[in-house]
Motif scaffolding. Sequence first.
Motif, PDB file in Angstrom:
ATOM      1  N   LYS A 368     -25.517  23.502  -6.087  1.00  0.00           N
ATOM      2  CA  LYS A 368     -25.363  23.476  -7.545  1.00  0.00           C
ATOM      3  C   LYS A 368     -26.723  23.203  -8.169  1.00  0.00           C
ATOM      4  O   LYS A 368     -27.385  22.223  -7.841  1.00  0.00           O
ATOM      5  N   GLU A 370     -28.817  22.851 -11.868  1.00  0.00           N
ATOM      6  CA  GLU A 370     -28.692  22.643 -13.304  1.00  0.00           C
ATOM      7  C   GLU A 370     -30.081  22.530 -13.915  1.00  0.00           C
ATOM      8  O   GLU A 370     -30.906  21.750 -13.437  1.00  0.00           O
ATOM      9  N   ILE A 380     -23.650  27.749  -9.436  1.00  0.00           N
ATOM     10  CA  ILE A 380     -23.011  27.122  -8.271  1.00  0.00           C
ATOM     11  C   ILE A 380     -22.819  28.214  -7.239  1.00  0.00           C
ATOM     12  O   ILE A 380     -22.150  29.224  -7.491  1.00  0.00           O
TER      13      ILE A 380
END
Length: 430
Positions: A368, A370, A380
């Motif tokens: 994942k 971000e 993801i």
Amino acid sequence: MTNSKLSLAIALVIGTLGSAKTFAVDYGFSVFADAAESDNAFLDDENKLSELQSEYGAAASLSDSSLFYLYDIDYRFSKFSYGEDSQPERGITEGAASLRLGKESGLFSVSANHSQSRTLIDRGEADTIDNSDERSILDVNPMLLFKVGSVDSINITGIYTKTRFDIQKQRNSDRTGGLATWAHALSPVSNMGVSVSAFEVEYTEIPDYVYDQQNAYFNYDASLRKLNYSLSLGYNLTKQNGEEYKAPSYDINFTYNATGQAFGAAFISRITDTSNGDNNRGAIMEEAEAVVDASALGADQFKLTAGDIFYRNTSLCGRCSLSLQVSREEEEYLSLTEESNTSNRGIATFAYSFKANTSLEYSYQRTKIEFVEDDLRDSIDSLSRVQLQQGFRFGLNLSAYYAARDRQSGTEGQGFTENLVGLRAEYIIR
């Protein structure tokens, strides 16, 4: 000849020479081929197309040591091709090599270390060969060692690092400087000390992008029968055009090995840049698989904080093995703040041996990512893989596998699913 081809050529040539019995060396050589059918060649769920994807290549290793020298070479070359031209045909080399000339405890010695690793061009895009670059890092370190009594020593080491990219030439850099270390033996199995270093970093393809960095650390390490650990605690400071960037720094490593089990952890935090990145950590880590490194396209400094924890058990039953790993990596940029991101990864692998040369393996990994300022680049990725392998006494290994890949993206239409069915053959010559 490119760096990747040269690295493999050196390993192959020396490995061939090492086959003579007069050389007391440890060496290995293998060739492999892989063919898989993908049901989504262009990674587009709205336009799925089947494609035959292939990989073939060779791996070579060579090592030897004596009182006055040491070398260890291990490289792997892979050629990738795609039947429907979903990606360009590409060859990639990964591996590492180290060389030391002179006695390890002598007054003067020289060491050289080289690593080459695949890096992502853009971490916001899917992990593909087309989104990959190759980073080569060469370190050359002349060293003076002064013994001060029976338990103290002082090392004066020169620093020269040459970092080169195959595609992103603007990230090429050179660094030059020095390192001074005081080491004190607390016991036959433990040491402590202090180290300070200073060096200049210059991006060779970007005019006038130069900065200075200073580091200071307190160091401690211990090597016991089953337990090994080390820690470095300190501070990093960089200066560029009259401005300073500073942060605490640490490097902590821990490994425990028992019968049938192994556990380890590694944690780092330091100021680095878009050229050196994680210093090809994935190419040199033996126990755990590092997240594929990626950085911004331009020149910048950033604070890298990363951690890996792994566990391996081969004694669950007489035929079973289990491997677990979790990783986290944060990149906090000084100027290119839009590139600041966090990556979390988990990997689990279970294998069962039906008999000595036949095994079934299942693995699952999830990553994942971000971005701090742009959630449209968040993603993801998950990958499940099951593989049946058959080994033969004369060095041939055959395997059949199925892999399912899923990507969820913060940008609509950028997610996809992909299924692959493949066959792989590897012949280990030695």
